[in-house]
Design a protein around this motif. Sequence first.
Motif, mmCIF file in Angstrom:
data_model
loop_
_atom_site.group_PDB
_atom_site.id
_atom_site.type_symbol
_atom_site.label_atom_id
_atom_site.label_comp_id
_atom_site.label_asym_id
_atom_site.label_seq_id
_atom_site.Cartn_x
_atom_site.Cartn_y
_atom_site.Cartn_z
ATOM 1 N N ASP A 92 45.252 46.285 51.854
ATOM 2 C CA ASP A 92 44.259 45.588 52.663
ATOM 3 C C ASP A 92 42.847 45.909 52.203
ATOM 4 O O ASP A 92 41.870 45.593 52.885
ATOM 5 N N ALA A 93 42.719 46.536 51.044
ATOM 6 C CA ALA A 93 41.412 46.953 50.541
ATOM 7 C C ALA A 93 40.532 45.742 50.238
ATOM 8 O O ALA A 93 41.000 44.730 49.719
ATOM 9 N N LYS A 135 47.729 35.937 47.576
ATOM 10 C CA LYS A 135 49.170 35.603 47.536
ATOM 11 C C LYS A 135 50.046 36.847 47.444
ATOM 12 O O LYS A 135 51.172 36.851 47.914
ATOM 13 N N LEU A 136 49.521 37.914 46.845
ATOM 14 C CA LEU A 136 50.279 39.157 46.707
ATOM 15 C C LEU A 136 50.177 40.052 47.947
ATOM 16 O O LEU A 136 50.886 41.050 48.048
ATOM 17 N N SER A 137 49.315 39.680 48.876
ATOM 18 C CA SER A 137 49.045 40.533 50.032
ATOM 19 C C SER A 137 50.007 40.253 51.185
ATOM 20 O O SER A 137 50.720 39.256 51.198
ATOM 21 N N VAL A 164 40.180 40.843 58.929
ATOM 22 C CA VAL A 164 40.037 40.014 57.740
ATOM 23 C C VAL A 164 39.916 40.913 56.520
ATOM 24 O O VAL A 164 39.206 41.908 56.543
ATOM 25 N N ARG A 165 40.623 40.565 55.467
ATOM 26 C CA ARG A 165 40.424 41.226 54.177
ATOM 27 C C ARG A 165 39.349 40.440 53.447
ATOM 28 O O ARG A 165 39.399 39.211 53.390
ATOM 29 N N VAL A 166 38.384 41.151 52.880
ATOM 30 C CA VAL A 166 37.283 40.480 52.197
ATOM 31 C C VAL A 166 37.386 40.707 50.695
ATOM 32 O O VAL A 166 37.445 41.841 50.230
ATOM 33 N N LEU A 167 37.409 39.599 49.976
ATOM 34 C CA LEU A 167 37.342 39.613 48.520
ATOM 35 C C LEU A 167 35.991 39.009 48.154
ATOM 36 O O LEU A 167 35.617 37.968 48.701
ATOM 37 N N SER A 168 35.250 39.657 47.285
ATOM 38 C CA SER A 168 33.936 39.176 46.867
ATOM 39 C C SER A 168 33.929 38.998 45.360
ATOM 40 O O SER A 168 34.674 39.674 44.651
ATOM 41 N N ALA A 169 33.068 38.106 44.896
ATOM 42 C CA ALA A 169 32.982 37.879 43.449
ATOM 43 C C ALA A 169 31.535 37.662 43.036
ATOM 44 O O ALA A 169 30.721 37.150 43.809
ATOM 45 N N THR A 170 31.243 38.071 41.815
ATOM 46 C CA THR A 170 29.921 37.844 41.241
ATOM 47 C C THR A 170 29.982 37.959 39.725
ATOM 48 O O THR A 170 30.877 38.600 39.184
ATOM 49 N N ASN A 171 29.019 37.335 39.088
ATOM 50 C CA ASN A 171 28.860 37.524 37.648
ATOM 51 C C ASN A 171 27.669 38.441 37.371
ATOM 52 O O ASN A 171 27.358 38.738 36.235
ATOM 53 N N TYR A 225 27.592 47.371 48.214
ATOM 54 C CA TYR A 225 28.328 47.419 46.948
ATOM 55 C C TYR A 225 29.549 48.346 47.081
ATOM 56 O O TYR A 225 30.666 47.971 46.715
ATOM 57 N N PHE A 226 29.356 49.524 47.651
ATOM 58 C CA PHE A 226 30.475 50.460 47.795
ATOM 59 C C PHE A 226 31.472 50.004 48.845
ATOM 60 O O PHE A 226 32.658 50.325 48.742
ATOM 61 N N ARG A 227 31.049 49.237 49.841
ATOM 62 C CA ARG A 227 31.967 48.685 50.846
ATOM 63 C C ARG A 227 32.839 47.570 50.255
ATOM 64 O O ARG A 227 33.875 47.242 50.779
ATOM 65 N N SER A 228 32.367 46.982 49.160
ATOM 66 C CA SER A 228 33.053 45.846 48.555
ATOM 67 C C SER A 228 34.064 46.252 47.490
ATOM 68 O O SER A 228 34.765 45.416 46.962
ATOM 69 N N THR A 229 34.079 47.536 47.147
ATOM 70 C CA THR A 229 34.972 47.972 46.068
ATOM 71 C C THR A 229 36.064 48.885 46.621
ATOM 72 O O THR A 229 35.819 49.646 47.553
#
Length: 157
Positions: free
Chosen positions: A15-16, A37-39, A128-135, A152-156
């Motif tokens: 659930d990370a 899908k794997l969760s 809710v599980r949160v997935l974040s993305a950035t370039n 940043y540390f909460r997102s990893t």
Amino acid sequence: MRQVVELMARIGPSDANVLITGEHGTGKEVVAQTLHKLSNRAARTLVAVNTGALPEGTFESELFGHVKGAFYRRTRDRIGRFELAMGGTLFLDEIANVPMRQQAKLLRVLETGELERVGSSRTRKIDVRVLSATNADLPAACAAREFREDLYFRSTP
């Protein structure tokens, strides 16, 4: 690619919260979909939000929702993306583009698992599980004080 697939297989069932980084066009959204899908949340909704495209004035309403009367001519309550993703996964794309003021509000929800719709004083628990993305290079953005280090540390994982 093998390392990415192995990492997804290992992290997917947890659930990370996960931060997905990479250049444009490298499949960050595909990684988010695969992790969902794997969760254990796969039977529930995956809600995707391009946070970089949200105008600052609507950010809170979009993510947290609002109550009737919170804005001019708003005649109904509106649930936000966090509540839409309840029990599932919320994918926040372009997380580096969230303004600092909104980053603090997002951080609070990630830390407490609670939110308040705009105009409400009622606190709601969320799951809710949160997935974040950035370039973006978030460590560099943190050093330049353009991105909150605690977010940043909460997102990893």
